[in-house]
Design an enzyme around this catalytic site. Structure first.
Site, PDB file in Angstrom:
ATOM      1  N   ASP A  10       0.850  -1.313  -0.096  1.00 13.84           N
ATOM      2  CA  ASP A  10       0.129   0.006  -0.101  1.00 13.84           C
ATOM      3  C   ASP A  10       0.888   1.219  -0.016  1.00 13.84           C
ATOM      4  O   ASP A  10       1.768   1.401   0.952  1.00 13.84           O
ATOM      5  CB  ASP A  10      -0.735  -0.161   1.449  1.00 13.84           C
ATOM      6  CG  ASP A  10      -2.076   0.862   1.293  1.00 13.84           C
ATOM      7  OD1 ASP A  10      -2.239   1.811   0.277  1.00 13.84           O
ATOM      8  OD2 ASP A  10      -2.403   1.415   2.262  1.00 13.84           O
ATOM      9  N   ASP A 100      -3.875   2.017  -5.287  1.00 19.91           N
ATOM     10  CA  ASP A 100      -2.408   2.216  -4.714  1.00 19.91           C
ATOM     11  C   ASP A 100      -2.194   1.010  -3.686  1.00 19.91           C
ATOM     12  O   ASP A 100      -1.298   1.122  -3.258  1.00 19.91           O
ATOM     13  CB  ASP A 100      -2.269   3.543  -4.188  1.00 19.91           C
ATOM     14  CG  ASP A 100      -3.153   3.650  -3.056  1.00 19.91           C
ATOM     15  OD1 ASP A 100      -4.452   3.254  -3.046  1.00 19.91           O
ATOM     16  OD2 ASP A 100      -2.647   4.369  -2.029  1.00 19.91           O
ATOM     17  N   GLU A 101      -3.152   0.076  -4.092  1.00 18.30           N
ATOM     18  CA  GLU A 101      -2.839  -0.969  -2.927  1.00 18.30           C
ATOM     19  C   GLU A 101      -3.337  -2.352  -3.519  1.00 18.30           C
ATOM     20  O   GLU A 101      -4.040  -2.404  -4.445  1.00 18.30           O
ATOM     21  CB  GLU A 101      -3.438  -0.877  -1.621  1.00 18.30           C
ATOM     22  CG  GLU A 101      -4.925  -0.830  -1.615  1.00 18.30           C
ATOM     23  CD  GLU A 101      -5.609  -1.052  -0.362  1.00 18.30           C
ATOM     24  OE1 GLU A 101      -5.245  -1.566   0.729  1.00 18.30           O
ATOM     25  OE2 GLU A 101      -6.578  -0.119  -0.107  1.00 18.30           O
TER      26      GLU A 101
END
Length: 395
Positions: A10, A100-101
């Site tokens: 993350d 984003d993860e």
């Protein structure tokens, strides 16, 4: 005993980290991304109590030294693509959770790349060197615990939960760390004296079901014992494409709602054509002044990505909802197209009495691709804010 081969990776404070990366003057300073509402805050700003979804005015009062920057969605989209290229270079099984993860299963690459800890350390190093962003990684034997580990390790950390010691790590944590425990559930648990995961684990399942209901009670009982059988699965193509826009609390004339809807349909159909998708079901999403919600939908007889066809359907749904909008007021409008098909599987309608708009859509797509989405727009949208066009997971 299950091996700890699941990584949850993350990016820390994604939007704010991109801003700090791209403007060296912001490094180490409190950064707030947003115009009226905080979309992201750097950890330097979070230390002063700034949180996502907070009003920017309140955030400024909490952190007067913060630098407030306008969001740059195109920059975040490019950074997200780079992050996912790195994920896919690292593991063959990548399950995206957001832009984003992701979860990564590294069982199949250990022989070539080393232990999960070594793989994670290399992943974090390459995120810094190749993309310039801080990446936190949690490693565990289950998806749930890997995500908890990364949350505990933030910011910019790496945490491994060794096999056989999962409950030793998990049980001292506050109940808020359990997936699905929001403010309401946390308050219910605290009201009966349950403040840690270990305390929840010592309660039998039937008692949790009586307190929280069947689904939530069984879910939390399983997680408190680290029972999570879900495996990392490669990303599947999304089932719908949509966009929405907040209208504010002041009364919005129906003509203004129609204008906002036209802009949303332009955005949605452009995304569909870029991804090579067509769809049949058009859904109108509404949020009223009292924060209640409603949807209206219509399924077309053929799959399409035509802006004209989808906008005509959305407008018909809006006209049908006009009476309830006038009674209850509207604070948000959205549109989504579902029942998606690959672009090649399209049943074409016979365009009797109508102009074929495919050429117009193709021309607009090319202009937007070459010069950006602000290069050309509908006349009714001139001088109006276009709203944010947030990045999406790769489809």
């Amino acid at each position: 005993m299950s091996e700890a081969t699941i990584l949850h990776a993350d990016v820390d404070s994604f939007f704010a980290s991109v801003e700090q990366r791209d403007d060296p003057r912001l490094a180490g300073r409190p950064v707030i991304v947003g115009a009226w509402v905080v979309l992201a805050a750097s950890y330097e700003a979070k230390a002063h109590g700034v949180r996502t979804a907070m009003g920017v005015a309140q955030a400024r009062r909490l952190c007067p030294a913060a630098v407030v920057v306008e969001p740059r969605m195109s920059a975040y989209s490019e950074a997200s693509k780079a992050v996912y290229r790195l994920f896919e270079d690292t593991a063959s099984l990548v399950e995206g959770l957001s832009i984003d993860e992701a979860f990564l299963d590294v069982r199949g690459v250990r022989r070539l790349s080393g232990t999960p800890s070594q793989i994670a350390a290399k992943l974090r190093r390459e995120a810094r060197e190749r993309i310039g962003l801080p990446l936190t990684v949690g490693i565990a034997s289950t998806k749930f615990l890997a995500k908890v580990a990364s949350a505990v390790a933030k910011p910019d950390g790496l945490l491994v939960v060794p096999p056989g010691r999962e409950l030793e790590f998990l049980h001292p944590l506050p109940v808020e760390r359990l997936w699905g425990v929001g403010p309401v559930t946390a308050r219910r648990l605290h009201d009966v004296g349950l403040g840690t995961v270990g305390e929840v684990a010592r309660v039998d399942e039937n008692s949790l079901v009586a307190l929280l209901g069947p689904a939530a009670g069984r879910h939390l009982h399983a997680l408190a014992h680290n029972r999570d059988l879900r495996r990392v699965r490669a990303r599947r193509r999304r089932g719908s494409v949509g966009s929405q826009r907040a209208l504010g609390r002041a009364p919005t004339p129906l003509a203004e709602v129609d204008t906002a809807l036209a802009g949303l349909v332009d955005r949605v159909t452009r995304r569909m054509r870029t991804a090579g998708r067509t769809g049949r079901t058009v859904t109108l999403r509404l949020r009223f002044d009292d924060f209640s919600r409603a949807t209206r939908s219509h399924t077309l007889p053929y799959a399409t990505a035509s802006t004209e066809a989808i906008l005509a359907t959305a407008r018909e749904l809006l006209r049908g909802a006009a009476p309830i909008i006038e009674r209850r007021g509207l604070t948000l409008v959205g549109v989504a197209v579902g029942n998606l098909h690959e672009g090649g599987s399209v049943q074409l309608a016979i365009p009797l009495g109508r102009n074929d708009t495919d050429a117009l859509d193709a021309a607009m797509d090319e202009v937007w691709r070459r010069f950006g989405t602000a290069a050309v727009t509908r006349a009714v949208l001139l001088g109006r804010g276009r709203g944010l066009d947030p990045p999406l997971l790769p489809d």
